[in-house]
Design an enzyme around this catalytic site. Structure first.
Site, PDB file in Angstrom:
ATOM      1  N   GLU A 256     -22.018  32.950  77.007  1.00 27.73           N
ATOM      2  CA  GLU A 256     -22.941  32.222  76.455  1.00 27.73           C
ATOM      3  C   GLU A 256     -24.268  33.007  76.125  1.00 27.73           C
ATOM      4  O   GLU A 256     -24.825  33.384  77.451  1.00 27.73           O
ATOM      5  CB  GLU A 256     -23.321  30.863  77.242  1.00 27.73           C
ATOM      6  N   CYS A 291     -31.669  27.941  75.596  1.00 33.78           N
ATOM      7  CA  CYS A 291     -30.960  28.692  74.659  1.00 33.78           C
ATOM      8  C   CYS A 291     -30.504  27.875  73.517  1.00 33.78           C
ATOM      9  O   CYS A 291     -30.339  28.443  72.314  1.00 33.78           O
ATOM     10  CB  CYS A 291     -29.578  29.242  75.244  1.00 33.78           C
TER      11      CYS A 291
HETATM   12  P1  NAP Z   1     -30.561  38.401  81.225  1.00 34.79           P
HETATM   13  O1  NAP Z   1     -31.519  39.108  81.342  1.00 34.79           O
HETATM   14  O2  NAP Z   1     -29.345  38.855  80.038  1.00 34.79           O
HETATM   15  O3  NAP Z   1     -29.666  38.080  82.558  1.00 34.79           O
HETATM   16  C1  NAP Z   1     -28.732  37.229  82.573  1.00 34.79           C
HETATM   17  C2  NAP Z   1     -27.765  37.348  84.093  1.00 34.79           C
HETATM   18  O4  NAP Z   1     -27.417  38.540  83.892  1.00 34.79           O
HETATM   19  C3  NAP Z   1     -28.843  37.418  85.196  1.00 34.79           C
HETATM   20  O5  NAP Z   1     -28.258  36.733  86.123  1.00 34.79           O
HETATM   21  C4  NAP Z   1     -29.182  39.013  85.441  1.00 34.79           C
HETATM   22  O6  NAP Z   1     -29.527  39.252  86.591  1.00 34.79           O
HETATM   23  C5  NAP Z   1     -27.721  39.289  85.072  1.00 34.79           C
HETATM   24  N1  NAP Z   1     -27.598  40.647  84.481  1.00 34.79           N
HETATM   25  C6  NAP Z   1     -28.366  41.526  83.882  1.00 34.79           C
HETATM   26  N2  NAP Z   1     -28.030  42.835  83.581  1.00 34.79           N
HETATM   27  C7  NAP Z   1     -26.894  42.910  84.509  1.00 34.79           C
HETATM   28  C8  NAP Z   1     -26.098  43.915  84.765  1.00 34.79           C
HETATM   29  N3  NAP Z   1     -25.972  45.265  84.039  1.00 34.79           N
HETATM   30  N4  NAP Z   1     -24.952  43.688  85.288  1.00 34.79           N
HETATM   31  C9  NAP Z   1     -24.857  42.609  86.141  1.00 34.79           C
HETATM   32  N5  NAP Z   1     -25.551  41.482  85.970  1.00 34.79           N
HETATM   33  C10 NAP Z   1     -26.793  41.766  85.154  1.00 34.79           C
HETATM   34  O7  NAP Z   1     -30.867  36.871  80.545  1.00 34.79           O
HETATM   35  P2  NAP Z   1     -32.207  35.936  81.104  1.00 34.79           P
HETATM   36  O8  NAP Z   1     -33.202  36.781  80.885  1.00 34.79           O
HETATM   37  O9  NAP Z   1     -31.481  35.615  82.510  1.00 34.79           O
HETATM   38  O10 NAP Z   1     -31.777  34.801  80.468  1.00 34.79           O
HETATM   39  C11 NAP Z   1     -32.241  34.511  78.972  1.00 34.79           C
HETATM   40  C12 NAP Z   1     -31.306  34.859  77.986  1.00 34.79           C
HETATM   41  O11 NAP Z   1     -30.422  33.937  78.186  1.00 34.79           O
HETATM   42  C13 NAP Z   1     -31.836  34.208  76.614  1.00 34.79           C
HETATM   43  O12 NAP Z   1     -31.611  35.024  75.545  1.00 34.79           O
HETATM   44  C14 NAP Z   1     -31.224  32.876  76.431  1.00 34.79           C
HETATM   45  O13 NAP Z   1     -30.873  32.617  74.988  1.00 34.79           O
HETATM   46  C15 NAP Z   1     -29.964  33.000  77.111  1.00 34.79           C
HETATM   47  N6  NAP Z   1     -29.401  31.875  77.530  1.00 34.79           N
HETATM   48  C16 NAP Z   1     -27.970  31.445  76.817  1.00 34.79           C
HETATM   49  C17 NAP Z   1     -27.651  30.218  77.283  1.00 34.79           C
HETATM   50  C18 NAP Z   1     -26.427  29.690  76.866  1.00 34.79           C
HETATM   51  O14 NAP Z   1     -25.736  28.811  77.290  1.00 34.79           O
HETATM   52  N7  NAP Z   1     -25.778  30.087  75.710  1.00 34.79           N
HETATM   53  C19 NAP Z   1     -28.262  29.414  78.187  1.00 34.79           C
HETATM   54  C20 NAP Z   1     -29.474  30.123  78.765  1.00 34.79           C
HETATM   55  C21 NAP Z   1     -30.134  31.364  78.527  1.00 34.79           C
HETATM   56  P3  NAP Z   1     -31.015  39.419  86.993  1.00 34.79           P
HETATM   57  O15 NAP Z   1     -31.869  38.320  86.869  1.00 34.79           O
HETATM   58  O16 NAP Z   1     -30.755  39.918  88.532  1.00 34.79           O
HETATM   59  O17 NAP Z   1     -31.472  40.636  86.248  1.00 34.79           O
END
Ligand code: NAP
Length: 512
Positions: A256, A291
């Protein structure tokens, strides 16, 4: 400072490193630390697979639904504590915390109710059997059985409560143990909820584990029968998809990701009041950190100025700042990192679009000091949406949206598709035929279409609210995933198999 322990292999384990500090995004004060250094992920998954998996699968669906109902009760009893953590760690006003906390309890309750009506024991029959030979001497029956591995749930920072339970509820109902990895910035609330549930002793040991931070081997230690359900940015999803366990070993992966969602006004502009209200709501709920939030607004050319004016007038009345202040309607972003990213996004859009509402100068901030992560709403506009790819591609994850005119309805659908796959589109108007047509056309590139006329204005559930009854997920850029949608959510946590056998064998499958 308190370091949040990880719960794996049936015990609380503190990480062995310095850890990462979580902050109050309004006051800038440090809150707690997280650290996953030294956590043995291979042992963690093994414990969940071998201890919790068989124990969960011994229950029927209805029995597991009963466990979910008890989990919801445990969370209900600690609501006030969760609201307080959210205020401190996410900088949210009470109404915004409710979307996360109450949304999570509601979703758990919904799956508890849905599951209580499932009559199957451990095997779910998918449709009827189909004959493969003369006189039905040999036939085929599709069955679904719970996955034998673990589900790794990786979540984004904006929904530490709901993001956890909207994934864990269908997984546990299916009989699949979960390992939760919350986003670091807001991991505290997820941690507290998981701790309360573990201490309540409702679920079989190992059904739910939690690691906060970035443990080594998070994906390496999975195997081909495990699952990953990911929520976050498209960029992170792309990185994870290339991991050998997913790319090579076939670990099932649901993503997602981000999305440039839209709102569409009907050609006669009969729905303009409804659209204006919803756009302002979407811009300000959780400071636009959803999101599903509306990022693009499509209106007929003749209505562009009037609709923009209506949105700006309402934005004038929004107070932004410290959620501890009763008069504040919109709180903070979750961190300085997010403030920087959103500010950069605003500066980029400001270079290419007209600034129609400038929160930087038009909003009075009710917050002390300069260390806060509060950002005021912004409305941008462009009269040339065909030639400004940026507005269809840029998700500024804050209180930011862009309004643009369309020439005719086909042009509007074409613009909507330029999001290249989004979670949700909403449509506003009074002409029933138009609304139905728009729903079908927007479904081509959206996972959910939210259709609003005045008859449903008071009862509608909101453009951005992911209800457990409806599909959550979208094609293309939105990740191509699928969550919620009632019992559809269970499919991800089951294996589909076709059993080809004599009818008397097939007749016994359900009793296994
Ligand atoms: P993110 O930076 O992609 O991180 C998401 C998750 O992935 C976090 O738990 C992060 O951990 C982990 N992560 C990042 N890099 C990783 C890696 N190399 N290996 C393993 N885990 C990794 O996103 P975010 O900044 O938390 O959230 C914002 C984004 O999420 C926005 O773009 C938004 O649109 C999207 N979003 C989508 C939905 C949906 O349902 N479609 C819902 C909410 C948000 P760390 O925090 O420890 O870095």
């Amino acid at each position: 400072m308190k370091k949040l322990a990880n719960y794996v292999q049936g015990r609380w384990q503190e990480g062995t490193g310095e850890g990462t500090t979580l902050y109050d995004p309004v006051l800038g004060t440090p809150l707690v630390k997280v650290c996953a250094k030294g956590v043995d992920m291979a042992a963690a998954y093994d414990h969940a697979r071998t201890q919790a998996g068989p124990a969960l699968r011994r229950y029927t669906y209805a029995e597991r639904a009963g466990l979910l109902a008890q989990v919801a009760q445990v969370l209900q009893a600690s609501r006030d504590k969760y609201y307080d953590i959210s205020l401190q760690n996410s900088g949210t006003v009470k109404n915004d915390t409710a979307v996360d906390v109450e949304g999570s309890i509601y979703t758990l309750g919904y799956y508890a109710k849905l599951g209580s009506r499932l009559v199957d024991g451990q095997v779910h029959l998918d449709g009827d059997s189909t004959s493969l030979a003369k006189d039905n001497a040999f036939a085929s029956q599709h069955i679904e059985v719970p996955v034998r591995g673990v589900a790794l749930l990786i979540n984004a920072f904006n929904f530490p409560a709901w993001g956890l339970w909207e994934k864990a509820a269908p997984a546990l109902l299916s009989g699949v143990p979960v390992v939760v990895k919350p986003a670091t910035a807001t991991a505290w609330l997820t941690h507290e909820m998981v701790k309360d549930v573990i201490e309540a002793g409702i679920l079989p040991e190992g059904s739910i584990s939690i690691v906060c931070g970035r443990p080594e081997g998070l994906l390496d230690a999975l195997n081909g029968l495990d699952l990953v359900s990911f929520t976050g940015s498209a960029e992170t999803a792309a990185t994870l998809r290339q991991h050998p366990r997913i790319q090579h070993d076939g670990v099932r992966f649901n993503a997602e990701t981000d999305s440039v969602n839209c709102a569409l006004l009907d050609p006669e502009a009969t729905g303009s009041d409804l659209l204006v209200r919803e756009v302002v709501r979407e811009l300000t709920i959780k400071s636009g950190q959803k999101c599903t939030a509306i990022r693009r607004i499509f209106v007929p050319e003749a209505s562009y100025d009037a609709v923009a004016k209506g949105i700006c007038e309402k934005l004038q009345g929004i107070t932004v700042g410290d959620p501890r202040n009763e008069s504040v309607r919109m709180g903070s972003l979750v961190s300085q990192t997010q403030k920087k990213a959103v500010t950069e996004g605003i500066e980029l859009l400001a270079k290419h679009c007209d600034v129609l509402f400038d929160g930087r100068t038009q909003t009075s901030m009710q917050v002390d000091g300069n260390d806060h992560a509060c950002v005021a709403p912004m409305l941008f506009g462009t009269r040339d949406p065909d030639n400004l790819a940026l507005v269809h591609e840029t998700e500024v994850f804050g209180p930011v949206a862009t309004i643009m005119p369309y020439r005719d309805i086909e042009h509007a659908y074409e613009l909507a598709r330029r999001g290249m796959g989004s979670l949700v589109a909403s449509v506003y108007g009074e002409d029933t035929d138009f609304l139905a047509q728009a729903a079908v056309r927007l479904a081509e590139s959206h996972g959910r279409v939210h259709v609003i006329n005045s008859a449903v204005a008071k009862v509608q559930t909101g453009h951005g609210n992911a209800m457990p009854q409806s599909n959550h997920g979208g094609p293309g850029r939105a990740g191509g995933g699928q969550e919620l949608g009632g019992l559809r959510a269970l499919a991800f946590y089951h294996r589909l198999a076709a059993v080809q056998a004599a009818p008397e064998v097939l007749a016994r499958l359900a009793a296994q």
